[in-house]
Design an enzyme around this catalytic site. Structure first.
Site, PDB file in Angstrom:
ATOM      1  N   ASN A  89       0.798  -1.220   0.000  1.00 28.99           N
ATOM      2  CA  ASN A  89       0.000   0.000   0.000  1.00 28.99           C
ATOM      3  C   ASN A  89       0.837   1.281   0.000  1.00 28.99           C
ATOM      4  OD1 ASN A  89      -2.432   1.795   0.856  1.00 28.99           O
ATOM      5  ND2 ASN A  89      -0.959   2.005   2.537  1.00 28.99           N
ATOM      6  N   TYR A 154       3.813   9.271 -11.268  1.00 28.43           N
ATOM      7  CA  TYR A 154       2.827   8.488 -10.514  1.00 28.43           C
ATOM      8  C   TYR A 154       2.055   7.560 -11.460  1.00 28.43           C
ATOM      9  CZ  TYR A 154      -0.911   7.775  -7.012  1.00 28.43           C
ATOM     10  OH  TYR A 154      -1.810   7.238  -6.120  1.00 28.43           O
ATOM     11  N   ALA A 155       1.640   8.090 -12.620  1.00 22.96           N
ATOM     12  CA  ALA A 155       0.906   7.259 -13.589  1.00 22.96           C
ATOM     13  C   ALA A 155       1.779   6.092 -14.053  1.00 22.96           C
ATOM     14  CB  ALA A 155       0.459   8.105 -14.783  1.00 22.96           C
ATOM     15  N   ALA A 156       3.055   6.385 -14.328  1.00 20.41           N
ATOM     16  CA  ALA A 156       3.976   5.325 -14.770  1.00 20.41           C
ATOM     17  C   ALA A 156       4.065   4.236 -13.695  1.00 20.41           C
ATOM     18  CB  ALA A 156       5.353   5.904 -15.050  1.00 20.41           C
ATOM     19  N   LYS A 158       1.893   3.497 -11.317  1.00 20.51           N
ATOM     20  CA  LYS A 158       0.627   2.794 -11.050  1.00 20.51           C
ATOM     21  C   LYS A 158       0.197   1.904 -12.230  1.00 20.51           C
ATOM     22  CE  LYS A 158       0.080   4.368  -6.846  1.00 20.51           C
ATOM     23  NZ  LYS A 158       0.291   3.472  -5.699  1.00 20.51           N
ATOM     24  N   ILE A 187      -9.512   9.530  -2.687  1.00 18.19           N
ATOM     25  CA  ILE A 187      -9.875   9.113  -1.333  1.00 18.19           C
ATOM     26  C   ILE A 187      -9.350  10.152  -0.342  1.00 18.19           C
ATOM     27  CG2 ILE A 187      -9.695   7.199   0.346  1.00 18.19           C
ATOM     28  CD1 ILE A 187     -10.979   6.444  -2.433  1.00 18.19           C
TER      29      ILE A 187
HETATM   30  P1  NAD Z   1      -1.091   8.546   2.715  1.00 14.82           P
HETATM   31  O1  NAD Z   1      -0.099   9.570   2.281  1.00 14.82           O
HETATM   32  O2  NAD Z   1      -2.265   8.995   3.531  1.00 14.82           O
HETATM   33  O3  NAD Z   1      -0.374   7.369   3.495  1.00 14.82           O
HETATM   34  C1  NAD Z   1       0.736   6.723   2.932  1.00 14.82           C
HETATM   35  C2  NAD Z   1       1.519   6.023   4.032  1.00 14.82           C
HETATM   36  O4  NAD Z   1       2.631   5.405   3.386  1.00 14.82           O
HETATM   37  C3  NAD Z   1       2.094   7.011   5.063  1.00 14.82           C
HETATM   38  O5  NAD Z   1       1.884   6.502   6.368  1.00 14.82           O
HETATM   39  C4  NAD Z   1       3.571   7.083   4.716  1.00 14.82           C
HETATM   40  O6  NAD Z   1       4.412   7.316   5.847  1.00 14.82           O
HETATM   41  C5  NAD Z   1       3.803   5.698   4.120  1.00 14.82           C
HETATM   42  N1  NAD Z   1       4.962   5.662   3.228  1.00 14.82           N
HETATM   43  C6  NAD Z   1       5.281   6.531   2.259  1.00 14.82           C
HETATM   44  N2  NAD Z   1       6.442   6.183   1.690  1.00 14.82           N
HETATM   45  C7  NAD Z   1       6.858   5.058   2.313  1.00 14.82           C
HETATM   46  C8  NAD Z   1       7.995   4.223   2.178  1.00 14.82           C
HETATM   47  N3  NAD Z   1       8.972   4.501   1.307  1.00 14.82           N
HETATM   48  N4  NAD Z   1       8.093   3.117   2.959  1.00 14.82           N
HETATM   49  C9  NAD Z   1       7.127   2.840   3.874  1.00 14.82           C
HETATM   50  N5  NAD Z   1       6.045   3.610   4.065  1.00 14.82           N
HETATM   51  C10 NAD Z   1       5.911   4.708   3.296  1.00 14.82           C
HETATM   52  O7  NAD Z   1      -1.570   7.828   1.353  1.00 14.82           O
HETATM   53  P2  NAD Z   1      -2.951   7.108   1.006  1.00 14.82           P
HETATM   54  O8  NAD Z   1      -3.835   8.099   0.372  1.00 14.82           O
HETATM   55  O9  NAD Z   1      -3.431   6.334   2.176  1.00 14.82           O
HETATM   56  O10 NAD Z   1      -2.472   6.124  -0.155  1.00 14.82           O
HETATM   57  C11 NAD Z   1      -2.160   4.774   0.055  1.00 14.82           C
HETATM   58  C12 NAD Z   1      -1.923   4.115  -1.292  1.00 14.82           C
HETATM   59  O11 NAD Z   1      -3.090   4.227  -2.097  1.00 14.82           O
HETATM   60  C13 NAD Z   1      -0.794   4.751  -2.106  1.00 14.82           C
HETATM   61  O12 NAD Z   1      -0.090   3.760  -2.809  1.00 14.82           O
HETATM   62  C14 NAD Z   1      -1.531   5.657  -3.054  1.00 14.82           C
HETATM   63  O13 NAD Z   1      -0.800   5.899  -4.228  1.00 14.82           O
HETATM   64  C15 NAD Z   1      -2.785   4.847  -3.311  1.00 14.82           C
HETATM   65  N6  NAD Z   1      -3.899   5.650  -3.771  1.00 14.82           N
HETATM   66  C16 NAD Z   1      -4.403   6.651  -3.007  1.00 14.82           C
HETATM   67  C17 NAD Z   1      -5.458   7.423  -3.498  1.00 14.82           C
HETATM   68  C18 NAD Z   1      -6.061   8.563  -2.728  1.00 14.82           C
HETATM   69  O14 NAD Z   1      -6.847   9.323  -3.304  1.00 14.82           O
HETATM   70  N7  NAD Z   1      -5.781   8.749  -1.447  1.00 14.82           N
HETATM   71  C19 NAD Z   1      -5.976   7.166  -4.775  1.00 14.82           C
HETATM   72  C20 NAD Z   1      -5.444   6.118  -5.511  1.00 14.82           C
HETATM   73  C21 NAD Z   1      -4.397   5.364  -5.009  1.00 14.82           C
END
Ligand code: NAD
Length: 246
Positions: A89, A154-156, A158, A187
């Site tokens: 995640n 980011y797109a690349a 994902k 989200i």
């Molecule tokens: P967030 O920023 O709220 O939380 C991300 C967590 O990941 C944080 O606790 C951060 O400390 C941790 N993190 C970041 N880099 C890290 C690393 N190198 N090693 C370990 N931990 C690390 O993000 P989110 O919105 O909860 O997103 C979670 C996932 O879902 C991500 O992969 C994001 O790309 C994806 N996503 C999110 C959304 C959205 O709208 N929020 C949409 C699509 C996809």
């Protein structure tokens, strides 16, 4: 409880969707291994879950650090004997238009979102193959399906997660391991903090449910995919976006 006695490793579990997923998995009976580069957040979350009677264990982990990942997986195996579920995640954004994006911005996002997923998955896969069972779930995004303005890196990353998911589903399906990706829409978590208010308003309007999603709504999908209810689902990228692409 759908995940009773499963050992589930969740990266980026200190905040947002990862935190919600750890809570959901714990409520479904899993032993949850919370990993995050933010030590304080992940420790606090594990403590809170344990105080509620769940089995939660915090590891400070940066998914770009291969040796540290292998050490954590070895420790989990020695303490709990198995790894049933991996949720890749952890993810970051570093947005800029193509013309302005620096090499550093590009590399950082690829390192965490793509290489991090590869490294964590490779680190657990032998254990799952030995067990002849396992579930690997990874965070893609609607951006990994359709692209997005200002998000070349980011797109690349994902799109790549979906490619790896389909490849691993072929390689690991015959070994009893299911591999799927989740593509959230927008989200309400910290990751959206860098987006201007006007852009968020437009995204809300684009969504046919006329709202952003909550972390719990993504966690519910991870829990379903991790459970035996999804026993014939392999190699898919499920969009969870309130219908924003319609
Ligand atoms: P967030 O920023 O709220 O939380 C991300 C967590 O990941 C944080 O606790 C951060 O400390 C941790 N993190 C970041 N880099 C890290 C690393 N190198 N090693 C370990 N931990 C690390 O993000 P989110 O919105 O909860 O997103 C979670 C996932 O879902 C991500 O992969 C994001 O790309 C994806 N996503 C999110 C959304 C959205 O709208 N929020 C949409 C699509 C996809």
């Amino acid at each position: 409880m759908k995940l009773k006695e499963r050992v589930a490793l969740i990266t980026g579990a200190g905040a947002g969707i990862g935190q919600a997923t750890a809570r959901k998995f714990a409520s479904e009976g899993a032993t949850v291994i919370l990993c995050d580069r933010n030590s304080q957040m992940v420790q606090q979350e594990a403590q809170a879950l344990n105080a509620d009677g769940h089995s939660a264990h915090a590891y400070t982990l940066d998914v770009t650090q291969r040796e540290a990942i292998d050490e954590m997986v070895d420790d989990v195996k020695s303490k709990f004997g198995r790894v049933d579920i991996l949720v890749n995640n952890a993810g970051i954004t570093q947005d800029a238009r193509l013309a302005q994006m620096t090499q550093e911005q590009f590399d950082k996002v690829i390192d965490v979102n793509l290489k991090g997923v590869f490294q964590c998955t490779q680190s657990v896969v032998d254990t799952m193959i030995e067990q002849k069972s396992g579930v690997i779930l990874s965070a893609s995004s609607v951006v990994g399906l359709y692209g997005n303005f200002g998000q070349t890196n980011y797109a690349a990353s994902k799109f790549a997660v979906i490619g790896m998911t389909k490849t691993w589903a072929r390689e690991l399906g015959p070994k009893g391991i299911r591999v799927n990706a989740v593509c959230p829409g927008f989200i309400e978590t910290d990751i959206l903090k860098s987006m201007p208010g006007k852009v968020l308003d437009r995204l809300r309007d684009q969504c046919w449910q006329r709202r952003l999603g909550s972390p719990a709504e993504i966690a519910n999908v991870y829990a379903f995919l991790a459970s035996d209810d999804a026993s014939y689902i392999n190699g898919v990228a499920i969009e969870v976006s309130g219908g924003m692409s319609l």
